[in-house]
Scaffold this motif. Structure first.
Motif, PDB file in Angstrom:
ATOM      1  N   GLU A   6       0.829  -1.201   0.000  1.00  0.00           N
ATOM      2  CA  GLU A   6       0.000   0.000   0.000  1.00  0.00           C
ATOM      3  C   GLU A   6       0.866   1.253   0.000  1.00  0.00           C
ATOM      4  OE1 GLU A   6      -2.034  -2.984   2.884  1.00  0.00           O
ATOM      5  OE2 GLU A   6      -0.007  -2.210   2.522  1.00  0.00           O
ATOM      6  N   SER A  19      -6.104   9.548  -1.110  1.00  0.00           N
ATOM      7  CA  SER A  19      -6.120   8.404  -2.017  1.00  0.00           C
ATOM      8  C   SER A  19      -5.141   7.356  -1.543  1.00  0.00           C
ATOM      9  CB  SER A  19      -5.734   8.854  -3.426  1.00  0.00           C
ATOM     10  OG  SER A  19      -6.697   9.732  -3.953  1.00  0.00           O
ATOM     11  N   SER A  21      -3.305   3.592  -2.669  1.00  0.00           N
ATOM     12  CA  SER A  21      -2.995   2.754  -3.813  1.00  0.00           C
ATOM     13  C   SER A  21      -2.385   1.453  -3.332  1.00  0.00           C
ATOM     14  CB  SER A  21      -2.029   3.480  -4.746  1.00  0.00           C
ATOM     15  OG  SER A  21      -1.779   2.725  -5.898  1.00  0.00           O
ATOM     16  N   THR A  78      -2.977  -2.751 -10.050  1.00  0.00           N
ATOM     17  CA  THR A  78      -3.121  -1.747  -8.993  1.00  0.00           C
ATOM     18  C   THR A  78      -4.575  -1.578  -8.603  1.00  0.00           C
ATOM     19  OG1 THR A  78      -1.166  -0.559  -9.747  1.00  0.00           O
ATOM     20  CG2 THR A  78      -2.714   0.657  -8.388  1.00  0.00           C
ATOM     21  N   SER A  80      -7.016   0.982  -6.231  1.00  0.00           N
ATOM     22  CA  SER A  80      -6.980   2.290  -5.589  1.00  0.00           C
ATOM     23  C   SER A  80      -8.248   2.513  -4.766  1.00  0.00           C
ATOM     24  CB  SER A  80      -6.865   3.392  -6.649  1.00  0.00           C
ATOM     25  OG  SER A  80      -5.680   3.241  -7.406  1.00  0.00           O
ATOM     26  N   GLN A  82     -10.245   5.913  -3.474  1.00  0.00           N
ATOM     27  CA  GLN A  82     -10.405   7.351  -3.372  1.00  0.00           C
ATOM     28  C   GLN A  82     -11.346   7.632  -2.204  1.00  0.00           C
ATOM     29  OE1 GLN A  82      -8.664   9.262  -5.509  1.00  0.00           O
ATOM     30  NE2 GLN A  82      -7.941   7.454  -6.597  1.00  0.00           N
ATOM     31  N   CYS A  96      -4.734  -3.261   2.239  1.00  0.00           N
ATOM     32  CA  CYS A  96      -5.158  -3.851   0.980  1.00  0.00           C
ATOM     33  C   CYS A  96      -5.154  -5.369   1.164  1.00  0.00           C
ATOM     34  CB  CYS A  96      -4.180  -3.438  -0.113  1.00  0.00           C
ATOM     35  SG  CYS A  96      -4.461  -4.180  -1.719  1.00  0.00           S
TER      36      CYS A  96
END
Length: 125
Positions: A6, A19, A21, A78, A80, A82, A96
């Motif tokens: 992450e 954000s 990722s 990837t 993500s 938001q 994640c």
């Protein structure tokens, strides 16, 4: 080898945006239920968003619906997240996660055998 890493996160005032990722290995990304869960210092764990990779449909916890959006980039492996209209109660360590297989839901995400090292999100009032 399943790997999840992450990035993003940080500190923001209430109402702000951040954000996150997650860069995944191919094994973690292909045909998996992927998403984000968060854990508070009190060890409360909540799955906030999940989607199948590859896939289009996403699942959200009621607590974040309308404020958070999860998305994927297949070419980059990837995922993500938001986050908008952040609230102090969004403060947590965000992870994640990947649960290989065809089924996906917030419950499946919480049962993931793989997750990253986490990234801290702190929202001040």
């Amino acid at each position: 080898l399943v790997q999840l890493s992450e990035s993003g996160g940080g500190s923001v005032q209430a109402g702000g945006s951040l954000s996150l990722s997650c860069t995944a290995s191919e094994d973690a990304f292909i045909n998996s239920c992927m998403g984000w869960f968060r854990q508070t210092p009190e060890n409360q764990r909540e799955a906030v968003a999940a989607m199948h990779t590859p896939g289009n449909s996403a699942f959200y916890a009621d607590s974040v619906k309308g404020r958070f959006t999860v998305s994927q980039e297949m070419e980059k492996y990837t995922l993500s997240l938001q986050m908008g209209s952040l609230k102090p109660e969004d403060t947590a360590m965000y992870y994640c996660a990947s649960n290989p297989g065809a089924h996906c839901s917030l419950k499946h995400l919480l049962a993931s055998p793989h997750w990253g090292q986490g990234t801290q999100v702190t929202v001040s009032s």
